[in-house]
Design a protein around this motif. Sequence first.
Motif, PDB file in Angstrom:
ATOM      1  N   TYR A  62       3.460  -0.699  -0.988  1.00 32.02           N
ATOM      2  CA  TYR A  62       4.616  -1.441  -1.613  1.00 32.02           C
ATOM      3  C   TYR A  62       4.845  -1.027  -2.965  1.00 32.02           C
ATOM      4  O   TYR A  62       5.946  -0.936  -3.470  1.00 32.02           O
ATOM      5  N   LEU A  63       3.853  -0.423  -3.692  1.00 35.12           N
ATOM      6  CA  LEU A  63       4.259  -0.087  -5.177  1.00 35.12           C
ATOM      7  C   LEU A  63       3.820   1.348  -5.627  1.00 35.12           C
ATOM      8  O   LEU A  63       4.507   1.682  -6.657  1.00 35.12           O
ATOM      9  N   PHE A  64       2.876   2.157  -4.838  1.00 33.82           N
ATOM     10  CA  PHE A  64       2.691   3.224  -5.321  1.00 33.82           C
ATOM     11  C   PHE A  64       2.108   4.113  -4.060  1.00 33.82           C
ATOM     12  O   PHE A  64       0.952   4.207  -3.873  1.00 33.82           O
ATOM     13  N   THR A  65       3.019   5.012  -3.643  1.00 35.52           N
ATOM     14  CA  THR A  65       2.661   5.723  -2.190  1.00 35.52           C
ATOM     15  C   THR A  65       1.360   6.493  -2.285  1.00 35.52           C
ATOM     16  O   THR A  65       0.580   6.601  -1.446  1.00 35.52           O
ATOM     17  N   PRO A  66       1.318   7.451  -3.390  1.00 37.01           N
ATOM     18  CA  PRO A  66       0.032   7.904  -3.564  1.00 37.01           C
ATOM     19  C   PRO A  66      -1.088   7.317  -3.232  1.00 37.01           C
ATOM     20  O   PRO A  66      -2.063   7.867  -2.719  1.00 37.01           O
ATOM     21  N   LEU A  67      -1.322   5.967  -3.808  1.00 41.12           N
ATOM     22  CA  LEU A  67      -2.397   5.120  -3.679  1.00 41.12           C
ATOM     23  C   LEU A  67      -2.647   5.034  -2.157  1.00 41.12           C
ATOM     24  O   LEU A  67      -3.673   4.860  -1.418  1.00 41.12           O
ATOM     25  N   ALA A  68      -1.683   4.602  -1.183  1.00 42.51           N
ATOM     26  CA  ALA A  68      -1.578   4.431  -0.211  1.00 42.51           C
ATOM     27  C   ALA A  68      -2.124   5.645   0.814  1.00 42.51           C
ATOM     28  O   ALA A  68      -2.826   5.620   1.594  1.00 42.51           O
ATOM     29  N   ASP A  69      -1.672   6.710   0.378  1.00 43.01           N
ATOM     30  CA  ASP A  69      -2.162   8.174   0.893  1.00 43.01           C
ATOM     31  C   ASP A  69      -3.481   8.092   0.789  1.00 43.01           C
ATOM     32  O   ASP A  69      -4.321   8.534   1.944  1.00 43.01           O
TER      33      ASP A  69
END
Length: 117
Positions: A62-69
Motif C-alpha cells: 500500500y505504501l512503498f512497493t520496493p518494501l513489498a518486493d
Amino acid sequence: MPSAITILTLFSSLSFIFYGLSCLTSKRMAIEFGRFGLTPKQRDITGILQLTGGLGLGIGYYLFTPLADFSAFGLSLLMFLGFIVRLKIKDSVIASAPALMYALLNLYLGLRFFEII
C-alpha cells in the motif's frame, strides 16, 4: 472489488503475521521446530522473519512497493528453505506442500511487484 493481487498479498501478509506470532509464542510451534531439528534461537529468528516479512508485504503493497518486493522475495526464500527442511526430515509431500505453496505464492508476488510477469 479488490484485485487478485490485492487478495493474494493480504492473504500472504496476514498468514505470515499470524504464523510469525505463533512461532514466537506457541508451545506447539516450539515442539514442531524441535522435530525439525532446529534450536529455539532458530525458531525465534524464523518467527521474527515471518512477522517482519508479513508486515513488510502488507505495508509495502500500500505504501512503498520496493518494501513489498523485498518482503515477498524474502518470504519466498524462507519458505523454500522450510520446504527443504521438511524434505530433509522426511515429511510427506502433503505435509511439505504448504511451505512450497507459500514459497511459490511469494515468488509470484515479488515478480508481479517488479513487473517481470
